[in-house]
Design an enzyme around this catalytic site. Structure first.
Site, mmCIF file in Angstrom:
data_model
loop_
_atom_site.group_PDB
_atom_site.id
_atom_site.type_symbol
_atom_site.label_atom_id
_atom_site.label_comp_id
_atom_site.label_asym_id
_atom_site.label_seq_id
_atom_site.Cartn_x
_atom_site.Cartn_y
_atom_site.Cartn_z
ATOM 1 C CG ASP A 48 -1.921 -1.089 1.250
ATOM 2 O OD1 ASP A 48 -2.787 -1.094 0.372
ATOM 3 O OD2 ASP A 48 -1.841 -1.967 2.142
ATOM 4 C CE LYS A 233 33.587 10.637 16.662
ATOM 5 N NZ LYS A 233 32.418 11.477 16.404
ATOM 6 C CG ASP A 235 30.066 16.293 12.859
ATOM 7 O OD1 ASP A 235 30.208 16.364 14.092
ATOM 8 O OD2 ASP A 235 30.158 17.281 12.103
#
Length: 558
Positions: A48, A233, A235
């Protein structure tokens, strides 16, 4: 057909309150831009598609689901509009009810109308863009029947840069991680995971999720080594995400719960089919390039009104990048090897969605670091693959490898060394109330360049500092903040100072007035306190079909 099917009477007429868990009202504030694709195992398995317009979800049943191939046109049957809250609905519709069966949120996100949708509904063509977890790019709904009230449409992928780039999407829910078949047969992933933890002899130990503080990293240089893994890493905010029964918490490093600031993530944590668990990860907001955006995260963090937060949760959604599983049910996993914890974490999370598993690269840290820098990421975190989780400690078993960055700063002072040289430059960036001190830099330029710059600084000396300098620096000659240097650095410290800075060059032809504020990651404040929402009142009407204006056909319900 009405150009905007605003009422939900056809939807409500097919359903009985209390007999089905489906929502009956539109209570959420979304900004009018949410879309959802459900995978629905009713009498026939189908999808749907629902697009929010004017306070309801325009809906089409798509038997075979959307196809990323523009040549593959999929049948879409136009059905009654649904409440906006249906975009968050996932569960079992009981037998005897309309649409009985299992339903999962297969995809969800933000949609953009590329043409007026009301006109498109009348004309029989809707052109729009989807920005979901699984589907992206431009799509078209085209009515095939000749009559304006025909229910038969086609869903077609438009040719754009996404064609050929969308991989085969996984079949599980972006919220619970369950497939529609697993939901239908009552699969119990919690029991399966608990059995694995028992076989691994995970200790059964109760601990308070709310008092735990995250494990911290040392700072280091890129390296390659066996026995280590390397993760991207991001932010953003370091956040511990916890569920304990009905309670969900998103705790910052200081222990503050920010679930009200990021309700889309709190709901995603609550949607996982597990009673009790604790995750460690990073909360970020993506920019237009798909990478974490410091500026957009700041924008989200500053919102205080519930209304604004709810709108931003759809238009500017956050993602939680989970990299560790610390507790599950009655098991304390902190003392077990990292790779085992990550193995169980991957099993706990959906394949795609607002909660993302952070994968890792073993051994080859230098190559991974180069790739991270090329992608514009913040760097890597290196971890011993057998390390335990040392809550609240800065451990040598986790090492942050920040990527080098460059930025332009104004010179606000210098520490002289002789008559034509300096020991270091004091630097600042523009802030809301004036200049903001960011620390000192002294290395990186040759003697000739240093002498020329010192002569220019001597010509613009002043009696006092242009900004507050903390901690105090001795023997400084203050200067007007006019000259600019480009500096390379690792990152900002938590105090907002440059870590390992080096001067790259003096910016000829650029003045301090041209500078833009630097993104000082260490100074990202915790999100603002969100005001508690005012209670919503529901008005109950009797005799909604009573006609008030016969000429226009407007009823009390209208």
């Amino acid at each position: 057909m009405k150009p905007a099917p605003e009422d939900l009477e056809r939807y409500r007429d097919k359903r009985a309150p209390g007999a089905t868990p489906e929502p009956f009202e539109s209570t959420r504030v979304t900004g009018g831009s949410v879309f959802v694709i459900h995978h629905h195992s009713a009498r026939q398995l189908h999808y749907d598609l629902r697009l929010e317009v004017d306070g309801s979800l325009w809906s089409w049943a798509v038997p075979k689901g959307p196809s990323p191939d523009p040549a593959d046109k999929r049948l879409a049957v136009h059905v009654e509009p649904h409440p906006v809250d249906y975009a968050w609905f996932e569960g079992l519709i009981p037998e005897g009810n309309y649409g009985a069966g299992a339903m999962i949120v297969w995809d969800r996100g933000h949609w953009v109308a590329l043409e007026d949708p009301k006109e498109g509904l009348v004309k029989g063509k809707l052109l729009f863009e989807l920005r979901g977890f699984k589907l992206h790019g431009r799509w078209t709904l085209v009515r095939t029947g000749k009559k304006p009230d025909s229910k038969t449409w086609l869903l077609i992928k438009e040719r754009d840069h996404w064609v050929g780039r969308i991989p085969e999407p996984p079949m599980d829910s972006v919220l619970s991680g369950l497939t529609v078949d697993e939901l239908k047969r009552g699969a119990d992933p919690a029991a399966r995971l608990a059995a694995k933890l028992r076989r691994a002899r995970a200790p059964r130990r109760d601990f308070d999720f709310r008092k735990l503080r995250p494990m911290l990293c040392k700072i280091g240089e890129p390296f390659s080594r066996k026995g280590w893994v390397f993760e991207a890493k991001y932010d953003g905010y370091r956040v511990l995400a916890a569920r304990d029964g009905a309670e969900v918490r998103l705790s910052t490093r200081k222990g503050r719960d920010i679930a009200a600031n990021f309700p889309e993530l709190a709901e995603a944590v609550a949607a996982l089919p597990y009673r009790r668990f604790l995750l460690d990860g990073e909360l970020a907001v993506a920019g237009a390039d798909g990478l974490p955006s410091f500026a957009r995260l700041q924008q989200r963090a500053q919102l205080k009104r519930t209304f604004d937060v709810e709108r931003a949760a759809v238009a500017l959604p956050a993602t939680y990048y989970a990299f560790d599983l610390l507790g599950f049910d009655e098991f304390d996993l902190r003392g077990l090897p990292l790779l085992k914890r990550k193995e169980w974490l991957r099993e706990l999370l959906p394949s795609l969605g607002p909660l993302r598993y952070v994968d890792h690269i073993p051994t080859r840290g230098k190559a991974a670091f180069e790739q991270a820098v090329a992608l514009g990421l913040e760097g890597l975190v290196a971890k011993r693959d057998d390390s335990a989780y040392a809550a609240g400690e800065r451990s040598p078993n986790w090492i942050k490898l920040p990527a080098l960055k460059t930025c332009d700063f104004a010179i606000v002072g210098y520490v002289p060394r002789g008559t034509n040289d300096f020991a270091s430059l004091l630097l600042a960036t523009p802030g809301e109330g004036g200049w903001v001190y960011v620390g000192r830099a002294g290395t990186g330029v040759d003697a000739g360049a240093r002498a020329k710059l010192t002569a220019r600084l001597q010509a613009i000396e002043r009696a006092d500092a242009a900004c507050e300098v903390t901690p105090v620096v001795a023997d400084v000659n203050w200067v007007e903040p006019a000259l600019v240097v480009t500096v390379r650095y690792k990152e900002f410290t938590r105090a907002g100072h440059l870590r390992q800075p080096a001067i790259l060059r003096f910016r000829q032809g650029m003045t301090a007035a041209d500078l833009k504020p630097a993104q000082i990651g260490g100074r990202l404040p915790e999100p603002a306190a969100v005001a508690a929402p005012a209670p919503r009142e529901r008005v109950i009407l009797s005799n909604e079909d009573k006609v008030f204006w016969p000429g226009e056909g407007i009823t009390k319900g209208d």
